[in-house]
Design a protein around this motif. Sequence first.
Motif, PDB file in Angstrom:
ATOM      1  N   PHE A  39       0.555  -1.342   0.297  1.00  0.00           N
ATOM      2  CA  PHE A  39       0.224  -0.425  -0.415  1.00  0.00           C
ATOM      3  C   PHE A  39       0.769   0.980  -0.183  1.00  0.00           C
ATOM      4  CE2 PHE A  39      -2.982  -3.258   1.164  1.00  0.00           C
ATOM      5  CZ  PHE A  39      -4.351  -3.163   0.738  1.00  0.00           C
ATOM      6  N   ALA A  40       0.749   2.049  -0.404  1.00  0.00           N
ATOM      7  CA  ALA A  40       1.426   3.418  -0.502  1.00  0.00           C
ATOM      8  C   ALA A  40       1.003   4.262   0.061  1.00  0.00           C
ATOM      9  CB  ALA A  40       0.403   4.102  -1.822  1.00  0.00           C
ATOM     10  N   VAL A  41       2.229   4.699   1.254  1.00  0.00           N
ATOM     11  CA  VAL A  41       2.864   5.621   2.114  1.00  0.00           C
ATOM     12  C   VAL A  41       3.176   6.402   1.215  1.00  0.00           C
ATOM     13  CG1 VAL A  41       4.404   6.348   3.911  1.00  0.00           C
ATOM     14  CG2 VAL A  41       3.969   4.148   2.562  1.00  0.00           C
ATOM     15  N   PHE A  42       2.195   8.127   1.764  1.00  0.00           N
ATOM     16  CA  PHE A  42       1.885   9.148   1.393  1.00  0.00           C
ATOM     17  C   PHE A  42       2.355  10.194   1.991  1.00  0.00           C
ATOM     18  CE2 PHE A  42      -1.968   6.889  -0.519  1.00  0.00           C
ATOM     19  CZ  PHE A  42      -1.583   7.368  -2.181  1.00  0.00           C
ATOM     20  N   ARG A  43       3.174  11.121   1.371  1.00  0.00           N
ATOM     21  CA  ARG A  43       3.590  12.813   2.521  1.00  0.00           C
ATOM     22  C   ARG A  43       1.930  13.156   3.100  1.00  0.00           C
ATOM     23  NH1 ARG A  43       3.221  17.861   1.045  1.00  0.00           N
ATOM     24  NH2 ARG A  43       2.768  16.445  -1.097  1.00  0.00           N
ATOM     25  N   ARG A  44       2.847  13.394   4.367  1.00  0.00           N
ATOM     26  CA  ARG A  44       1.536  13.843   4.762  1.00  0.00           C
ATOM     27  C   ARG A  44       1.000  15.160   4.855  1.00  0.00           C
ATOM     28  NH1 ARG A  44       0.837  11.866  10.442  1.00  0.00           N
ATOM     29  NH2 ARG A  44       0.466  13.963  11.576  1.00  0.00           N
ATOM     30  N   HIS A  45      -0.235  15.439   4.486  1.00  0.00           N
ATOM     31  CA  HIS A  45      -0.887  16.580   4.638  1.00  0.00           C
ATOM     32  C   HIS A  45      -1.178  16.743   3.021  1.00  0.00           C
ATOM     33  CE1 HIS A  45      -0.435  17.415   9.091  1.00  0.00           C
ATOM     34  NE2 HIS A  45       1.342  17.132   8.620  1.00  0.00           N
ATOM     35  N   CYS A  46      -0.739  16.363   2.243  1.00  0.00           N
ATOM     36  CA  CYS A  46      -1.074  16.446   1.377  1.00  0.00           C
ATOM     37  C   CYS A  46      -2.463  15.604   0.743  1.00  0.00           C
ATOM     38  CB  CYS A  46      -0.166  15.328  -0.321  1.00  0.00           C
ATOM     39  SG  CYS A  46      -0.585  13.157   0.220  1.00  0.00           S
ATOM     40  N   ASP A  47      -3.057  15.941  -0.034  1.00  0.00           N
ATOM     41  CA  ASP A  47      -4.451  15.456  -0.449  1.00  0.00           C
ATOM     42  C   ASP A  47      -5.156  14.184  -0.729  1.00  0.00           C
ATOM     43  OD1 ASP A  47      -4.949  18.419  -0.948  1.00  0.00           O
ATOM     44  OD2 ASP A  47      -5.218  18.027  -3.009  1.00  0.00           O
ATOM     45  N   LYS A  48      -4.121  12.508  -1.257  1.00  0.00           N
ATOM     46  CA  LYS A  48      -4.346  11.744  -0.819  1.00  0.00           C
ATOM     47  C   LYS A  48      -4.098  11.462   0.733  1.00  0.00           C
ATOM     48  CE  LYS A  48      -4.651  10.241  -4.716  1.00  0.00           C
ATOM     49  NZ  LYS A  48      -5.743   9.857  -5.650  1.00  0.00           N
ATOM     50  N   TRP A  49      -2.926  11.602   1.543  1.00  0.00           N
ATOM     51  CA  TRP A  49      -2.979  11.468   2.896  1.00  0.00           C
ATOM     52  C   TRP A  49      -4.207  11.729   3.732  1.00  0.00           C
ATOM     53  CZ3 TRP A  49      -2.630  14.569   7.454  1.00  0.00           C
ATOM     54  CH2 TRP A  49      -2.232  14.108   8.262  1.00  0.00           C
ATOM     55  N   LYS A  50      -4.060  12.911   3.260  1.00  0.00           N
ATOM     56  CA  LYS A  50      -6.013  13.771   3.915  1.00  0.00           C
ATOM     57  C   LYS A  50      -7.240  12.326   3.700  1.00  0.00           C
ATOM     58  CE  LYS A  50      -4.439  17.981   4.316  1.00  0.00           C
ATOM     59  NZ  LYS A  50      -4.783  19.964   3.602  1.00  0.00           N
ATOM     60  N   GLN A  51      -7.108  11.812   2.629  1.00  0.00           N
ATOM     61  CA  GLN A  51      -8.358  11.268   2.225  1.00  0.00           C
ATOM     62  C   GLN A  51      -8.256   9.955   2.945  1.00  0.00           C
ATOM     63  OE1 GLN A  51      -8.724  11.949  -1.893  1.00  0.00           O
ATOM     64  NE2 GLN A  51      -9.352  13.795  -2.161  1.00  0.00           N
ATOM     65  N   GLU A  52      -7.003   8.922   3.030  1.00  0.00           N
ATOM     66  CA  GLU A  52      -6.743   7.670   2.984  1.00  0.00           C
ATOM     67  C   GLU A  52      -7.168   7.539   4.605  1.00  0.00           C
ATOM     68  OE1 GLU A  52      -3.414   4.970   2.071  1.00  0.00           O
ATOM     69  OE2 GLU A  52      -2.920   6.647   3.297  1.00  0.00           O
ATOM     70  N   HIS A  53      -7.683   6.289   4.708  1.00  0.00           N
ATOM     71  CA  HIS A  53      -8.300   5.911   6.079  1.00  0.00           C
ATOM     72  C   HIS A  53      -7.312   4.762   6.114  1.00  0.00           C
ATOM     73  CE1 HIS A  53     -10.070   4.769   9.987  1.00  0.00           C
ATOM     74  NE2 HIS A  53     -10.564   3.725   9.511  1.00  0.00           N
ATOM     75  N   ARG A  54      -5.770   5.155   6.433  1.00  0.00           N
ATOM     76  CA  ARG A  54      -5.051   3.493   6.554  1.00  0.00           C
ATOM     77  C   ARG A  54      -3.875   4.110   7.451  1.00  0.00           C
ATOM     78  NH1 ARG A  54      -4.880  -0.812   4.025  1.00  0.00           N
ATOM     79  NH2 ARG A  54      -6.942  -0.045   2.449  1.00  0.00           N
TER      80      ARG A  54
END
Length: 504
Positions: free
Chosen positions: A19-34
């Motif tokens: 699973f992708a690890v997103f940079r904190r506070h980017c849009d994808k990170w905010k949407q993800e519940h993981r």
Amino acid sequence: MSSRPTEKPCVLGFDQFGFAVFRRHCDKWKQEHRSHEYSYPSVSASKLESWQKMLNNWNEAGASCMDKMHIFLEDGVPIKVRGRLWKCLLGSDLVKESTTHTYQEYVQELRSQLASLGVTEYGVQVAISTLDNADRERAETDSTAPNLMPNRNPEITIETLRQIVLDVERSFPTHCSLMGKNPEAKEGQAKLFRILSAYAKYNPQIGYCQGMSYIAAMLLMNMQEEDAFWAFVVLLEKPKYLAGFYEHSLDTIQRHAKIFQQLLKHRMPCLWQHMENLEVAPLLFITTWFLTLFTSLPCWDSVLAIWDLIILDGINVMFSTGLCILQLLEPRLLAMSDVSVLLPTLLRIPVDVSRYNVLVPALWVTKVHKWELDCMQSVVLEEEEEALLSSGKHSIQATTVEKMTKQNGKKTPDVKGADGKRSTRSSASVGRETLKDTLTKMLKIARCYLQDLRHFSEGHKETLSQEKALIIPGHSKRWSTTVNNKGQARRGISGKGRSEKTSR
């Protein structure tokens, strides 16, 4: 002139489960519940060797392997052997061998149909618009012609294909095998599309239903494509697992929600009453939990452990997992007085409750036995039957009273009790009587169940000497029967061969 600063990449990498690890506070990170902080136990080299040795001998020593399975699962399943383990537990190879058509035949027929529509299984975005155009053109050409071919395997409707394409794009969009437009992701999406479409051809009565894509995608993450397809067939059609869950009538999932409600009522009465007061029916969250087999949980190591147990023990574990989650959430749920807060919490389980070192140990001690589910199901069926009969009687009584009123020109009589007085029972007393009736039914069913087990055990003792002498000609295998601690009768073969379980 200064150049614009380069935008930082949103994806930092992928975790151990892909699973992708997103940079904190980017849009994808905010949407993800993981959560990517896993506590799954590491497996030593010696333990991995033990797993491999057991799976290598599965066909010859399946009974002894099954006896050890709970101990092995509690220590954690190595990632390398999970797909092979699931195949053995599901027995999907047996289904594959007994089916007249191969997976490749279903895929070839699918590709022929897609070619006639001008699309392939690759490129989901292009396929959606093309299928929309094809659907409109076909409707304009002949609105009365059915969308099924009169051959052995009917074509899949365009609407079904379109729905599959849409759900493929939505299923685990942050997993490396399904994320983006790179070759690996395109192939992963095509595999998922092929499995779901092939199943719609394999079982056109069910076809495709939302939620299936998560099950198939999970299998694809752990198995080869063809193995995943036959495992998918077993999960959806074997009564031990999800048989009937994806019927278009949704009768099965609704009944299971009622059974879960009965379990909740008797295991956790305070929480049940609280949810009743807020009018939160189990169907509102159980549907998502069961139809996706808890793949919406934010901690993937916990999801894998739950799946290991479900594939081993079946539907019982789904109820156990649901109760376990509610037990862990109970204090905070009881503190919530607004349904708009409580329901989202159940649909989006908090990370702290989902962690492997919290949820899985609690799950191992939260047991729901088959006899208990049988009791609850009998109660639910009796209540449905009584409600049906009662509604019929009330309808007849209302019609009779209405006719008498018209004939006599009198008001509708008040409903009175046996003593001729108007009934003044409170809702609380009615609730106590209903609970008493339900418990009486459960005890009656449990007593019959235990009595059957006692007779079975006595009969087993009387015939034990005969069974010892029973040898299958030419095989030198002896059949025996035992009752395990779950109230299941097991017929096993001492020597080579697989065991068979018959649930009581």
